[in-house]
Structure formats: structure tokens, C-alpha cells
Design a protein around this motif. Structure first.
Motif, PDB file in Angstrom:
ATOM      1  N   SER A 192       0.855  -1.189   0.000  1.00 29.02           N
ATOM      2  CA  SER A 192       0.000   0.000   0.000  1.00 29.02           C
ATOM      3  C   SER A 192       0.890   1.238   0.000  1.00 29.02           C
ATOM      4  N   MET A 193       0.282   2.395  -0.198  1.00 29.48           N
ATOM      5  CA  MET A 193       1.045   3.646  -0.144  1.00 29.48           C
ATOM      6  C   MET A 193       1.697   3.815   1.227  1.00 29.48           C
ATOM      7  N   ASP A 194       0.954   3.523   2.283  1.00 31.60           N
ATOM      8  CA  ASP A 194       1.500   3.664   3.641  1.00 31.60           C
ATOM      9  C   ASP A 194       2.698   2.740   3.841  1.00 31.60           C
ATOM     10  N   GLU A 195       2.572   1.504   3.407  1.00 28.14           N
ATOM     11  CA  GLU A 195       3.674   0.543   3.559  1.00 28.14           C
ATOM     12  C   GLU A 195       4.890   0.963   2.751  1.00 28.14           C
ATOM     13  N   ALA A 196       4.646   1.402   1.517  1.00 25.26           N
ATOM     14  CA  ALA A 196       5.755   1.774   0.629  1.00 25.26           C
ATOM     15  C   ALA A 196       6.486   3.020   1.116  1.00 25.26           C
ATOM     16  N   ALA A 197       5.755   3.949   1.708  1.00 30.26           N
ATOM     17  CA  ALA A 197       6.360   5.213   2.128  1.00 30.26           C
ATOM     18  C   ALA A 197       7.443   5.019   3.187  1.00 30.26           C
ATOM     19  N   GLY A 234      14.189  -1.686  14.780  1.00 30.22           N
ATOM     20  CA  GLY A 234      14.083  -0.369  14.168  1.00 30.22           C
ATOM     21  C   GLY A 234      13.875  -0.474  12.671  1.00 30.22           C
ATOM     22  N   GLY A 235      13.628   0.656  12.031  1.00 30.79           N
ATOM     23  CA  GLY A 235      13.343   0.654  10.602  1.00 30.79           C
ATOM     24  C   GLY A 235      14.462   0.060   9.770  1.00 30.79           C
ATOM     25  N   VAL A 236      15.709   0.476  10.016  1.00 32.36           N
ATOM     26  CA  VAL A 236      16.842  -0.063   9.268  1.00 32.36           C
ATOM     27  C   VAL A 236      17.072  -1.516   9.631  1.00 32.36           C
ATOM     28  N   GLY A 237      16.989  -1.825  10.930  1.00 36.61           N
ATOM     29  CA  GLY A 237      17.258  -3.183  11.400  1.00 36.61           C
ATOM     30  C   GLY A 237      16.360  -4.224  10.765  1.00 36.61           C
ATOM     31  N   ILE A 238      15.082  -3.937  10.664  1.00 32.63           N
ATOM     32  CA  ILE A 238      14.121  -4.898  10.112  1.00 32.63           C
ATOM     33  C   ILE A 238      14.460  -5.242   8.661  1.00 32.63           C
ATOM     34  N   ILE A 239      14.793  -4.241   7.863  1.00 36.24           N
ATOM     35  CA  ILE A 239      15.157  -4.499   6.460  1.00 36.24           C
ATOM     36  C   ILE A 239      16.523  -5.165   6.381  1.00 36.24           C
ATOM     37  N   VAL A 257       5.045  -1.915   9.585  1.00 33.74           N
ATOM     38  CA  VAL A 257       4.612  -0.551   9.919  1.00 33.74           C
ATOM     39  C   VAL A 257       4.166  -0.525  11.369  1.00 33.74           C
ATOM     40  N   ASP A 258       4.781   0.348  12.139  1.00 37.89           N
ATOM     41  CA  ASP A 258       4.440   0.470  13.558  1.00 37.89           C
ATOM     42  C   ASP A 258       3.156   1.275  13.749  1.00 37.89           C
ATOM     43  N   VAL A 304       4.657   6.251   9.788  1.00 38.19           N
ATOM     44  CA  VAL A 304       4.256   6.851   8.506  1.00 38.19           C
ATOM     45  C   VAL A 304       3.212   7.922   8.745  1.00 38.19           C
ATOM     46  N   VAL A 305       3.249   8.968   7.911  1.00 34.79           N
ATOM     47  CA  VAL A 305       2.230  10.022   7.918  1.00 34.79           C
ATOM     48  C   VAL A 305       1.396   9.870   6.653  1.00 34.79           C
TER      49      VAL A 305
END
Length: 333
Positions: free
Chosen positions: A118-123, A155-160, A303-304, A329-330
Motif C-alpha cells: 500500500s502507499m502507507d507501507e511503501a512510504a 528499528g526501521g533499518v534493522g528490520i530491512i 509498519v508500527d 508513517v504520515v
């Protein structure tokens, strides 16, 4: 259009919502109608003024480094994208501003949005995914059979980074709170260390690579878990003279960064370890490769929390707290 601007720097500063002119695109740019914007630690650090020496943005300016949206206009030299394309990007430095309804983005920074997100996931993907890619693939040259320690796995970087390292065939260790262990194990982490009750320095040894995202104390301890000939890549500093050269910094900034990193560079050299500071760069081609890994299920997003556009400051505060498990995400559209 509406946008959130940095009016002044400061640890307690907040973004100001204002009405600004819609961007006018150049020949190599596309105009993006932004649907969602990712929120990153980089945003909080820039707002606090911690990066003024590296990125001397003049206030007022629009903040935000991640976006997902739709192409609504293309420059005369643009060939890869057309009106209506769903894209995502981390715009280049000095071209940021994703906490807004529209943004002009250079064609080279863009990639088509993964069809299964989705847009939210991709952002929430571009900045952290490019950071992980550039650390593990471009700089780290991580190989099958090697061992990598990725700090702050939830965290965001850690997960990827955990998922990318497993795809590359590495054994992965990470730190997190116990409540995140199951999620991280499912993403591929092999060794899980409870940062509240365990010292990673006592658990890990002879690792090929460390991705450091924490403070100086953790960075110094990381040198003790890497074998000679290994690498420590830090995304949280201290910056090095080599980085100062990359950004064509003034002689004064070069001197300051040299002094800031002298201790850790000296310790690394004595141990035969390569210390590298990474400040990720926008790269649409790398993002296209990441898209393939997302679409085939190799990399999953987490997404948290999603905030409405009006609560962008609250989203920044949540990221700054360090409590997010995954991306914040916003939602703009």
C-alpha cells in the motif's frame, strides 16, 4: 499546498503547518502527489539541529525524506515515468520535503512502487532499505557464510537489514527487547540479544561485519566482536575525513570531522578493522532492486503506526522516543 516547515532548529522545536506554493518541476524532474510519507530518525536529528554542519539547510524549509505517491506531471527530459505511475522514493539531499502535498523529485531518485504494498507501507521503505543495501551490499560486500551483527533489530533499518542479510546468506545477530524476539526470529535473525539484560560484547565474537546505529559506547564495544579484517559500518557517526571529502566539506568541517572520528578510527586500525561512516544516498536504481525483493516476498515491511498529516509532529516525537517497532508513517492523502 499544505506543508510542514522547519522554522527554527532546536531539540524542542516543532514543525509549522503552512500554505506554500506548489513546486515547479525542472526538465529532469517529476511532480509527485504525495499520498504517504515515512518518518525517520534523520528527520528528528535535522530538526534538532544535529546535522547543520553536514546539511546546512536554511530555514524555513520543508522536512521529510520518504514518500509514496502518484506522478502528476513530468519534465521534458523524463523517460522512465509517466503521469499516473505509482512511485516511491527517498529524494536527494537538498531536494527533500516529503511532509507536503506535492514534491518535485529527480527522475534518478524514483522507482515504481512495489505492487504488493500500500502507499502507507511503501512510504516507509526507501530511506531504511537504501541504508541497509548500501551498508551490506555496496560497502560491506556481505557474502554467504559470513556473520553480521545488526544493532537495534526492531528499528526501521534493522528490520530491512536482517532480511537482506539473510537473503545474502549471512548468519545474523541483533539486539532488541524480548517483546520483539518472535517478530525478528520470523524475519530471519539467528542470534537474539536482549539489550536490557545482556551485553552483546560478551555473546558475540569473530564477526565479519557490524552495522552500528547506536551511540559511541556501543560503537567502541562493536570493535571487540569483529575479527581482524572485518568491517564496522556506522550510520550514527562519528563521520570520517573520507565522508568529508565525499560531501566536499570546507577545510574547517574536514578538520572537525577528523577530530571527532580520530579515536574510533585509531582503535579500529589497531585491531585491523575497517571503520566506515555511511550517510545513505538517494538511488532509484538500487531502489528498483529492492522493489524486486519486496515483490517476491524476500523482504517484508513492518509498519508500527500511521498518523494523519495533521499529527506529523506527534509522529516525529514517536520516532524520537525510540519505541517504534517498524516504520512510522504520515498519511497525507
Amino acid at each position: 499546498m499544505k506543508a510542514f516547515l522547519v522554522q527554527k532548529y532546536g531539540k524542542k522545536a516543532e514543525l509549522i503547518l503552512n500554505e506554500v506554493s506548489k513546486p515547479i518541476i525542472k526538465e529532469n524532474e517529476v511532480l509527485i502527489e504525495i499520498f504517504s510519507a515515512g518518518v525517520n530518525q534523520l528527520d528528528t536529528k535535522i530538526l534538532a539541529g544535529e546535522f547543520k554542519q553536514i546539511l546546512p539547510y536554511e530555514t524555513p524549509f520543508i522536512l521529510g525524506h520518504d514518500l509514496a505517491g502518484i506522478v502528476v506531471e513530468t519534465g521534458t527530459n523524463v523517460t522512465k515515468f509517466k503521469i499516473g505511475d505509482e512511485i516511491y522514493a527517498r529524494p536527494s539531499d537538498y531536494h527533500i520535503g516529503t511532509f507536503a502535498e506535492y514534491l518535485a523529485v529527480e527522475e534518478k531518485d524514483l522507482a515504481l512502487k512495489p505492487k504488493n504494498l500500500s502507499m502507507d507501507e511503501a512510504a516507509g521503505v526507501p530511506l531504511v532499505a537504501l541504508t541497509a543495501w548500501q551498508a551490506l551490499v555496496e560497502v560491506g560486500n556481505l557474502k554467504k557464510g559470513q556473520k553480521v551483527f545488526i544493532q537495534a533489530g526492531s528499528g526501521g533499518v534493522g528490520i530491512i537489514a536482517i532480511q537482506l542479510a539473510k537473503y545474502l546468506g549471512a548468519t545474523v545477530a541483533t539486539t532488541a527487547g524480548k517483546s520483539s524476539f518472535e517478530m525478528l526470529r520470523n524475519l530471519g535473525a539467528d542470534v537474539l540479544i536482549d539489550y536490557k539484560n545482556q551485553d552483546f560484547e560478551a555473546v558475540l565474537k569473530n564477526y565479519d561485519l557490524v552495522l552500528n546505529s547506536q551511540d559511541t559506547n556501543n560503537l567502541k564495544k562493536s570493535l571487540n566482536v569483529v575479527k581482524a579484517g572485518g568491517k564496522v559500518i556506522s550510520i550514527s557517526g562519528p563521520p570520517t575525513p573520507a565522508f568529508a571529502e565525499e560531501i566536499s566539506a570546507s577545510w574547517l568541517i574536514k578538520m572537525i570531522l577528523s577530530l571527532l572520528s580520530a579515536n574510533i578510527r585509531g582503535k579500529a586500525k589497531k585491531k585491523g578493522i575497517d571503520y566506515h561512516f555511511l550517510f545513505m544516498k538517494a538511488n532509484g536504481s538500487q531502489l528498483e532492486q529492492i522493489t524486486k525483493l519486496i515483490e517476491d516476498g524476500t523482504i517484508k515491511t513492518v509498519v508500527d503506526k500511521v498518523y494523519p498529516f495533521s499529527q506529523t509532529n506527534e509522529a516525529l516525537n514517536h520516532v524520537a522516543s525510540g519505541r517504534a517497532k517498524g516504520k512510522v508513517v504520515v498519511k497525507i492523502r
